[in-house]
Design a protein around this motif. Structure first.
Motif, PDB file in Angstrom:
ATOM      1  N   MET A   1       0.843  -1.191   0.000  1.00  0.00           N
ATOM      2  CA  MET A   1       0.000   0.000   0.000  1.00  0.00           C
ATOM      3  C   MET A   1       0.880   1.243   0.000  1.00  0.00           C
ATOM      4  SD  MET A   1      -2.769   1.217   2.871  1.00  0.00           S
ATOM      5  CE  MET A   1      -1.498   1.275   4.140  1.00  0.00           C
ATOM      6  N   ILE A   2       0.601   2.147  -0.920  1.00  0.00           N
ATOM      7  CA  ILE A   2       1.351   3.392  -0.966  1.00  0.00           C
ATOM      8  C   ILE A   2       0.621   4.460  -0.159  1.00  0.00           C
ATOM      9  CG2 ILE A   2       2.391   2.867  -3.195  1.00  0.00           C
ATOM     10  CD1 ILE A   2       0.376   4.761  -4.472  1.00  0.00           C
ATOM     11  N   LEU A   3       1.366   5.469   0.276  1.00  0.00           N
ATOM     12  CA  LEU A   3       0.807   6.542   1.088  1.00  0.00           C
ATOM     13  C   LEU A   3       0.992   7.876   0.376  1.00  0.00           C
ATOM     14  CD1 LEU A   3       2.186   5.548   4.610  1.00  0.00           C
ATOM     15  CD2 LEU A   3      -0.131   5.169   3.742  1.00  0.00           C
ATOM     16  N   SER A   4      -0.017   8.711   0.493  1.00  0.00           N
ATOM     17  CA  SER A   4       0.084  10.057  -0.044  1.00  0.00           C
ATOM     18  C   SER A   4       0.912  10.920   0.911  1.00  0.00           C
ATOM     19  CB  SER A   4      -1.306  10.663  -0.213  1.00  0.00           C
ATOM     20  OG  SER A   4      -1.228  12.043  -0.514  1.00  0.00           O
ATOM     21  N   MET A   5       1.602  11.921   0.363  1.00  0.00           N
ATOM     22  CA  MET A   5       2.319  12.860   1.229  1.00  0.00           C
ATOM     23  C   MET A   5       1.381  13.919   1.797  1.00  0.00           C
ATOM     24  SD  MET A   5       6.145  13.719  -0.125  1.00  0.00           S
ATOM     25  CE  MET A   5       5.856  13.784  -1.878  1.00  0.00           C
ATOM     26  N   THR A   6       0.182  14.014   1.256  1.00  0.00           N
ATOM     27  CA  THR A   6      -0.784  15.005   1.731  1.00  0.00           C
ATOM     28  C   THR A   6      -1.740  14.349   2.716  1.00  0.00           C
ATOM     29  OG1 THR A   6      -0.681  16.129  -0.401  1.00  0.00           O
ATOM     30  CG2 THR A   6      -2.532  16.659   1.022  1.00  0.00           C
ATOM     31  N   GLU A 151      -5.909   8.310   0.497  1.00  0.00           N
ATOM     32  CA  GLU A 151      -5.441   9.045  -0.676  1.00  0.00           C
ATOM     33  C   GLU A 151      -4.488   8.187  -1.506  1.00  0.00           C
ATOM     34  OE1 GLU A 151      -6.392  12.087  -1.724  1.00  0.00           O
ATOM     35  OE2 GLU A 151      -7.873  12.021  -0.113  1.00  0.00           O
ATOM     36  N   GLY A 152      -3.661   7.407  -0.811  1.00  0.00           N
ATOM     37  CA  GLY A 152      -2.721   6.529  -1.508  1.00  0.00           C
ATOM     38  C   GLY A 152      -3.429   5.475  -2.339  1.00  0.00           C
ATOM     39  N   ALA A 153      -4.551   4.949  -1.819  1.00  0.00           N
ATOM     40  CA  ALA A 153      -5.307   3.945  -2.565  1.00  0.00           C
ATOM     41  C   ALA A 153      -5.856   4.524  -3.865  1.00  0.00           C
ATOM     42  CB  ALA A 153      -6.452   3.412  -1.696  1.00  0.00           C
ATOM     43  N   LYS A 154      -6.291   5.780  -3.804  1.00  0.00           N
ATOM     44  CA  LYS A 154      -6.796   6.426  -5.027  1.00  0.00           C
ATOM     45  C   LYS A 154      -5.661   6.629  -6.030  1.00  0.00           C
ATOM     46  CE  LYS A 154     -10.418   8.945  -2.534  1.00  0.00           C
ATOM     47  NZ  LYS A 154     -10.911  10.286  -2.131  1.00  0.00           N
ATOM     48  N   LEU A 155      -4.505   7.043  -5.526  1.00  0.00           N
ATOM     49  CA  LEU A 155      -3.347   7.226  -6.404  1.00  0.00           C
ATOM     50  C   LEU A 155      -2.935   5.901  -7.038  1.00  0.00           C
ATOM     51  CD1 LEU A 155      -1.157   9.614  -4.212  1.00  0.00           C
ATOM     52  CD2 LEU A 155      -2.237  10.186  -6.387  1.00  0.00           C
ATOM     53  N   SER A 241       4.815   2.127   0.537  1.00  0.00           N
ATOM     54  CA  SER A 241       5.678   3.293   0.770  1.00  0.00           C
ATOM     55  C   SER A 241       6.854   2.934   1.667  1.00  0.00           C
ATOM     56  CB  SER A 241       4.850   4.410   1.423  1.00  0.00           C
ATOM     57  OG  SER A 241       3.958   4.975   0.499  1.00  0.00           O
ATOM     58  N   PRO A 242       7.930   3.742   1.596  1.00  0.00           N
ATOM     59  CA  PRO A 242       8.120   4.898   0.704  1.00  0.00           C
ATOM     60  C   PRO A 242       8.760   4.488  -0.625  1.00  0.00           C
ATOM     61  CG  PRO A 242       9.869   4.840   2.350  1.00  0.00           C
ATOM     62  CD  PRO A 242       8.984   3.661   2.626  1.00  0.00           C
ATOM     63  N   GLU A 286       3.242  13.453 -12.638  1.00  0.00           N
ATOM     64  CA  GLU A 286       2.581  14.417 -11.759  1.00  0.00           C
ATOM     65  C   GLU A 286       2.008  13.726 -10.520  1.00  0.00           C
ATOM     66  OE1 GLU A 286      -0.313  16.363 -14.140  1.00  0.00           O
ATOM     67  OE2 GLU A 286       1.155  17.483 -15.336  1.00  0.00           O
ATOM     68  N   GLN A 287       1.445  12.550 -10.730  1.00  0.00           N
ATOM     69  CA  GLN A 287       0.824  11.849  -9.603  1.00  0.00           C
ATOM     70  C   GLN A 287       1.834  11.364  -8.588  1.00  0.00           C
ATOM     71  OE1 GLN A 287      -2.093  12.414  -9.060  1.00  0.00           O
ATOM     72  NE2 GLN A 287      -3.545  11.040 -10.030  1.00  0.00           N
ATOM     73  N   ILE A 288       2.969  10.872  -9.049  1.00  0.00           N
ATOM     74  CA  ILE A 288       3.923  10.308  -8.101  1.00  0.00           C
ATOM     75  C   ILE A 288       4.602  11.386  -7.265  1.00  0.00           C
ATOM     76  CG2 ILE A 288       4.356   8.234  -9.475  1.00  0.00           C
ATOM     77  CD1 ILE A 288       6.961   9.441 -10.389  1.00  0.00           C
ATOM     78  N   GLN A 289       4.436  12.654  -7.643  1.00  0.00           N
ATOM     79  CA  GLN A 289       4.937  13.729  -6.791  1.00  0.00           C
ATOM     80  C   GLN A 289       4.176  13.789  -5.485  1.00  0.00           C
ATOM     81  OE1 GLN A 289       7.777  15.092  -7.869  1.00  0.00           O
ATOM     82  NE2 GLN A 289       7.418  13.781  -9.646  1.00  0.00           N
ATOM     83  N   ASN A 290       3.008  13.122  -5.445  1.00  0.00           N
ATOM     84  CA  ASN A 290       2.175  13.100  -4.223  1.00  0.00           C
ATOM     85  C   ASN A 290       2.458  11.880  -3.360  1.00  0.00           C
ATOM     86  OD1 ASN A 290       0.698  15.451  -5.034  1.00  0.00           O
ATOM     87  ND2 ASN A 290      -0.436  14.160  -6.464  1.00  0.00           N
ATOM     88  N   ILE A 291       3.312  10.976  -3.840  1.00  0.00           N
ATOM     89  CA  ILE A 291       3.537   9.719  -3.124  1.00  0.00           C
ATOM     90  C   ILE A 291       4.749   9.820  -2.210  1.00  0.00           C
ATOM     91  CG2 ILE A 291       4.096   7.268  -3.418  1.00  0.00           C
ATOM     92  CD1 ILE A 291       2.592   7.310  -6.029  1.00  0.00           C
ATOM     93  N   GLU A 292       4.594   9.311  -1.025  1.00  0.00           N
ATOM     94  CA  GLU A 292       5.712   9.312  -0.062  1.00  0.00           C
ATOM     95  C   GLU A 292       6.856   8.448  -0.569  1.00  0.00           C
ATOM     96  OE1 GLU A 292       6.204   8.813   4.717  1.00  0.00           O
ATOM     97  OE2 GLU A 292       5.097   7.265   3.661  1.00  0.00           O
TER      98      GLU A 292
END
Length: 292
Positions: A1-6, A151-155, A241-242, A286-292
């Motif tokens: 599971m990935i995590l959003s930085m936001t 948020e990570g699941a959506k990404l 993540s990360p 652009e999207q991966i800029q939001n990933i931890e």
């Protein structure tokens, strides 16, 4: 599971009569940048707060806001100014003896006299404050991580959809590329027939020219590497993540292969497909800029 930085998280609770309110919010950042706001009386807890945040977050600009109310846990000490109290008592007795007035001086009356008593406030124990701060902060971090996971699941879903689209286009390029060689050979044969007639065609020369053309436009290596990068991308998403920095590097490699494919091919359909792949890859970047 990935995590959003936001993300955002908040909690408020009372621990050992100390009321703590904690809030966290984060935005994208290349490295971990933590800003902590604490009451001056609790600045000793800052390092513990930073350490707790670092256990949960590896990248992002994180703002932590903490309010601490220790009024219920504070203790008070009453100090009596005995020399001053004795002086007041002595003065009262002298007035009684000299003027015959009633001696109604009581302890309560004495305590009402300014400066006879003083109140000192003992702040709550630092260990108790630290325990309360870290306990409530952990609750806020749990909410914070939950939001980042959503948020990570959506990404994750969006990235996989775009990877599927690119992979499908890679398949089209692999199918279309040999067709361009066949079409080139047919055009070359038709042109030579038009110029030299049927009897002047050198089949060996046509095959040689077609082979040179095929070698020049061959994109097998590029498409194989692209498929490998796509597979690796999915594995990184599965790993959790990360991975933001690794994915960013992988996207650069994918972009290089797509550009090489475009430079090799003169076919219009492949050129349009390359443009579409680059567009999808830019969305991924652009999207991966939001990933931890």
């Amino acid at each position: 599971m990935i995590l959003s930085m936001t993300g955002y998280g908040g909690a408020k609770d009372e621990v050992r009569s100390i009321v703590v309110s904690a809030e966290l919010k984060s935005v994208n950042n290349r490295h971990l940048d933590t800003s902590v706001r604490l009451p001056k009386s609790c600045l000793f807890a800052e390092e513990a707060v930073r350490a707790a945040v670092k256990e949960h977050i590896s990248r992002g600009k994180v703002d932590v806001f903490l309010s601490v109310d220790t009024s219920r846990a504070d203790e008070f000490t009453i100090a009596v100014n005995e020399p001053l109290a004795a002086a007041y008592v002595k003065a009262a007795h002298e007035l009684f003896d000299k003027f015959g007035v009633t001696d109604d001086l009581t302890a309560t009356a004495l305590l009402r006299i300014p400066e006879v008593i003083s109140t000192e406030r003992d702040d709550a124990d630092k260990d108790a404050v630290l325990e309360a701060v870290t306990t409530v902060l952990d609750e806020a971090l749990t909410q914070f991580d939950a939001m980042r996971a959503r948020e990570g699941a959506k990404l994750d879903a969006d990235l996989r959809e775009k990877l599927d689209a690119i992979e499908s286009m890679v398949g089209f390029v692999e199918t279309r590329s040999p067709e361009t060689v066949r079409e080139y050979r047919e055009k070359l044969t038709a042109r030579m027939t038009e110029v030299l007639g049927e009897t002047g065609i050198d089949e060996a020369r046509i095959l040689q020219e077609a082979a040179v053309y095929a070698d020049r436009i061959a994109v097998d290596e590029e498409t194989v590497r692209l498929r490998s990068h796509i597979a690796q991308f999915r594995l990184m998403l599965d790993g959790g993540s990360p991975v933001g920095r690794k994915l960013d590097f992988l996207v650069q490699e994918m972009n290089r292969e797509i550009n090489t494919t475009g430079s090799k091919c003169s076919d219009g359909e492949i050129a349009n497909t390359v443009i579409a792949m680059k567009a999808e890859l830019e969305k991924i970047r652009e999207q991966i800029q939001n990933i931890e």
